[in-house]
Design a protein around this motif. Structure first.
Motif, PDB file in Angstrom:
ATOM      1  N   CYS A 150      39.767  45.480  34.336  1.00 31.62           N
ATOM      2  CA  CYS A 150      40.345  46.451  35.285  1.00 31.62           C
ATOM      3  C   CYS A 150      40.992  47.604  34.524  1.00 31.62           C
ATOM      4  O   CYS A 150      41.446  47.427  33.387  1.00 31.62           O
ATOM      5  CB  CYS A 150      41.415  45.796  36.153  1.00 31.62           C
ATOM      6  N   THR A 165      31.295  50.295  51.252  1.00 35.56           N
ATOM      7  CA  THR A 165      31.628  49.336  50.200  1.00 35.56           C
ATOM      8  C   THR A 165      30.717  48.112  50.306  1.00 35.56           C
ATOM      9  O   THR A 165      30.161  47.641  49.309  1.00 35.56           O
ATOM     10  CB  THR A 165      33.111  48.914  50.298  1.00 35.56           C
ATOM     11  N   ILE A 218      45.317  45.506  41.909  1.00 34.60           N
ATOM     12  CA  ILE A 218      43.947  45.109  41.521  1.00 34.60           C
ATOM     13  C   ILE A 218      43.952  44.134  40.338  1.00 34.60           C
ATOM     14  O   ILE A 218      42.911  43.581  39.995  1.00 34.60           O
ATOM     15  CB  ILE A 218      43.036  46.315  41.194  1.00 34.60           C
ATOM     16  N   GLY A 221      45.035  50.241  45.977  1.00 30.75           N
ATOM     17  CA  GLY A 221      44.529  49.138  45.162  1.00 30.75           C
ATOM     18  C   GLY A 221      44.748  47.826  45.881  1.00 30.75           C
ATOM     19  O   GLY A 221      43.806  47.140  46.261  1.00 30.75           O
ATOM     20  N   HIS A 226      36.668  47.315  37.596  1.00 31.85           N
ATOM     21  CA  HIS A 226      37.408  47.804  38.768  1.00 31.85           C
ATOM     22  C   HIS A 226      38.445  48.815  38.291  1.00 31.85           C
ATOM     23  O   HIS A 226      39.278  48.491  37.434  1.00 31.85           O
ATOM     24  CB  HIS A 226      38.080  46.618  39.458  1.00 31.85           C
ATOM     25  N   ASP A 285      43.134  47.920  49.263  1.00 31.03           N
ATOM     26  CA  ASP A 285      41.825  48.573  49.319  1.00 31.03           C
ATOM     27  C   ASP A 285      40.721  47.542  49.517  1.00 31.03           C
ATOM     28  O   ASP A 285      40.781  46.435  48.969  1.00 31.03           O
ATOM     29  CB  ASP A 285      41.582  49.350  48.022  1.00 31.03           C
ATOM     30  N   THR A 326      37.836  47.365  48.309  1.00 32.00           N
ATOM     31  CA  THR A 326      37.129  46.947  47.090  1.00 32.00           C
ATOM     32  C   THR A 326      37.847  45.769  46.436  1.00 32.00           C
ATOM     33  O   THR A 326      37.274  45.085  45.574  1.00 32.00           O
ATOM     34  CB  THR A 326      37.039  48.097  46.062  1.00 32.00           C
ATOM     35  N   ASN A 327      39.087  45.512  46.842  1.00 35.05           N
ATOM     36  CA  ASN A 327      39.908  44.494  46.174  1.00 35.05           C
ATOM     37  C   ASN A 327      39.608  43.073  46.650  1.00 35.05           C
ATOM     38  O   ASN A 327      40.346  42.141  46.333  1.00 35.05           O
ATOM     39  CB  ASN A 327      41.396  44.803  46.350  1.00 35.05           C
ATOM     40  N   GLU A 363      35.031  52.136  41.878  1.00 32.51           N
ATOM     41  CA  GLU A 363      36.239  52.964  41.997  1.00 32.51           C
ATOM     42  C   GLU A 363      36.971  52.595  43.280  1.00 32.51           C
ATOM     43  O   GLU A 363      36.377  52.555  44.364  1.00 32.51           O
ATOM     44  CB  GLU A 363      35.860  54.455  42.037  1.00 32.51           C
ATOM     45  N   VAL A 364      38.264  52.312  43.147  1.00 31.86           N
ATOM     46  CA  VAL A 364      39.100  52.022  44.315  1.00 31.86           C
ATOM     47  C   VAL A 364      39.106  53.243  45.234  1.00 31.86           C
ATOM     48  O   VAL A 364      39.105  54.390  44.765  1.00 31.86           O
ATOM     49  CB  VAL A 364      40.530  51.670  43.853  1.00 31.86           C
ATOM     50  N   LYS A 387      48.815  50.244  42.985  1.00 33.62           N
ATOM     51  CA  LYS A 387      47.702  50.301  42.031  1.00 33.62           C
ATOM     52  C   LYS A 387      47.569  48.998  41.251  1.00 33.62           C
ATOM     53  O   LYS A 387      46.469  48.521  40.977  1.00 33.62           O
ATOM     54  CB  LYS A 387      47.895  51.470  41.054  1.00 33.62           C
ATOM     55  N   THR A 431      41.331  51.961  39.233  1.00 28.60           N
ATOM     56  CA  THR A 431      42.172  52.683  40.185  1.00 28.60           C
ATOM     57  C   THR A 431      42.975  53.738  39.433  1.00 28.60           C
ATOM     58  O   THR A 431      42.809  53.934  38.228  1.00 28.60           O
ATOM     59  CB  THR A 431      43.099  51.714  40.960  1.00 28.60           C
TER      60      THR A 431
END
Length: 538
Positions: free
Chosen positions: A178, A141, A205, A164, A58, A167, A169-170, A159-160, A202, A60
């Motif tokens: 990370c 996503t 994450i 973060g 992961h 986001d 993706t988190n 990629e975020v 950021k 960011t």
């Protein structure tokens, strides 16, 4: 149904500008956003725990996160691993955002997975809910998670999107490792107006017990990252510079140009090595003598000898639209999607160094052209000021539209702005540029002399600028039919009606070399690539 039908339906969910506004409204309660994403995931047939199978990396950062992802993915692919890679935005086609083994998924695979997910979410709609379908970025996503699981990748580089902590993706609970690339000021309305506030976002994450790596940052933001990591027992390491890994071994060749890519490559090497070690791989590079960390500072990541797989991965990395060169007859196109002040500084350094290192042509004039656009809440005047030292002969402004009408290509559609709005923005850019040159023409007494890259030819028109209604018209004027690949039908006569356009056309037709920097927006770079590299649209 066809690929374009799927993309048109995707576009109705939301565009990025709407998504940003929605997140701004909800950011007071980030858990609400992440909980909504978990519900969408469940409705799609997955649980958060299912994502652990993807062995996620992961990443960011403000600048360089995409390049870091690209380096990391390519290194691990060179070990023979099957990779997934989710990134944003796309340059030409939306399927670029979801890659298997470095290649965008096929239109057929995109279409199949899109409709499967879309119908599943439609079937599980709750009529009492005001938001029954996820927005554009959330949908993609979710789709990436499904594609990577179905295709049984060995790992996924994620990629975020923005920030973060909030986001989508988190929702990943257990990434393998990370990374945080260089921090800077961007999306201030969403993430905060200081580097420290942005660093806090950021650092969202970081996960307990999951190793994390970052590059050298200013003291304030670095302290915020360190505190965020300590609060949840996340082991955070500072990457040594690339030169430390090269000592006593071969110099590393990077597939991406520009000095700023060295920090991205250094971070990618640590992320890839950590992932390999966590998964029990042995060929991870011989450790060198470690440098001691200073008291109160982050511990330094290991200094090691990059393996041949790592060296080949760095060398073979491709990431279009970032410090990319296209040489076409007398034209050289320099493409870089820089859109923050710090990334624009890096872009200018790269462009100037590329010009200085080129072979000088015997005789004949050289012309420098800037093609620029900037969108959103970014400070275009500050970006343009950074571009001044490049001493452009002509500056061209246009919106991020490949053609005046883009209805035939769903990948290029944007429903959030009208043509009038984007043209007014371009005219504002032109006014900023003119004012900069007026200020430069009357420097303060005793002020520094203007920085010149090289002696300028006699035809210089430093303040000459033009606005075109689309990228195609801008490229037609700049290239004057001299790009062997970009050969559109004859341009409309009105294209050369403006005095600057008419006189400039003669200069461009007679120039021995034309150097064109395209920057300010990744979407602009994507539109240019769509026209200059037709194969990307196939």
């Amino acid at each position: 149904m066809e690929y374009q039908d799927a993309v048109r339906t995707l576009n109705t969910l939301q565009t990025n500008a709407n998504y940003l506004e929605q997140v701004k409204r909800q950011r007071g309660d980030p858990q609400t956003q992440l909980e909504a994403m978990r519900l969408y995931l469940a409705r799609s047939g997955l649980q958060v725990e299912d994502l652990d199978q993807l062995n996620i990396i992961h990443i960011t950062g403000t600048k360089g996160k995409g390049s870091t992802c690209a380096f990391t993915e390519r290194i691990l692919r060179s070990y023979g691993l099957k990779t997934g890679f989710f990134s944003s935005p796309h340059l030409v086609q939306v399927r670029e955002r979801i890659r298997i083994n470095g290649q965008p998924i096929s239109p057929e695979l995109f279409t199949k997975h899109f409709w499967r997910l879309y119908h599943r979410l439609e079937e599980t709609k709750d009529d009492s809910s005001c938001v029954s379908m996820p927005g554009y970025f959330r949908f993609l996503t979710l789709m990436a998670f499904h594609v990577f699981l179905q295709e049984k990748v060995d790992l996924a580089v994620m990629e975020v999107g923005i920030g973060g902590a909030y986001d989508c993706t988190n929702i990943v609970k257990k990434p393998v490792v990370c990374g945080v690339s260089s921090l800077g000021i961007d999306h201030t309305g969403l993430l905060g107006d200081t580097m420290e506030k942005i660093a806090w976002q950021k650092g969202g994450i970081f996960k307990s017990g999951v190793p994390a790596f970052t590059v050298l940052q200013p003291d304030g933001p670095l302290a915020v990252l360190r505190d965020r990591a300590q609060q949840i027992s996340c082991p955070l390491y500072l990457c040594p510079p690339l030169e430390a890994l090269e000592e006593g071994g071969p110099l590393l060749t990077l597939g991406l140009e520009g000095e700023h890519q060295q920090a991205n490559a250094a971070l990618a090497l640590q992320l890839a090595r950590c992932w390999l070690q966590q998964k029990g791989y042995r060929d991870t590079g011989e450790l060198k003598a470690s440098r001691p960390s200073l008291p109160g500072q982050l511990p330094l990541a290991p200094v090691f000898q990059p393996t041949s797989h790592m060296q080949h991965g760095l060398r073979d990395t491709e990431w279009p639209g970032r410090t990319q060169l296209l040489r076409r007859g007398p034209l050289t196109w320099y493409l870089d999607g820089a859109h923050t002040t710090s990334s624009m500084q890096a872009c200018v350094r790269w462009f100037r160094q590329a010009l200085q290192s080129r072979e000088r042509l015997g005789g004949g004039s050289e012309v420098r052209v800037l093609l620029f656009n900037s969108t959103g809440d970014r400070d275009s005047a500050a970006l343009l000021k950074l571009l001044q030292p490049c001493q452009f002969d002509y500056t061209v402004f246009c919106p991020n539209l490949t053609e005046v009408s883009s209805t035939d290509n769903a990948d290029q559609q944007n429903f959030t702005v009208t043509l009038d709005q984007v043209l007014l923005r371009c005219l504002a850019h032109q006014q900023h540029w003119s004012r900069l040159h007026e200020d430069q023409a009357s420097p303060e007494p005793g002020g520094p002399a203007p920085l010149l890259l090289a002696p300028r030819p006699a035809h210089t028109h430093s303040a000459s600028s033009l606005v075109f209604s689309c990228i195609s018209h801008a490229l037609q004027w700049i290239s004057q039919g001299r790009d062997p690949v970009f050969q559109p039908p004859s341009p409309p006569r009105v294209l050369f009606a403006h005095p600057v356009a008419g006189s400039g056309a003669v200069v461009l037709q007679e120039a021995a070399a034309i150097h064109v920097l395209v920057t300010g927006s990744l979407h602009l770079v994507g539109g240019v690539l769509k026209l200059l590299e037709p194969s990307l649209s196939q």
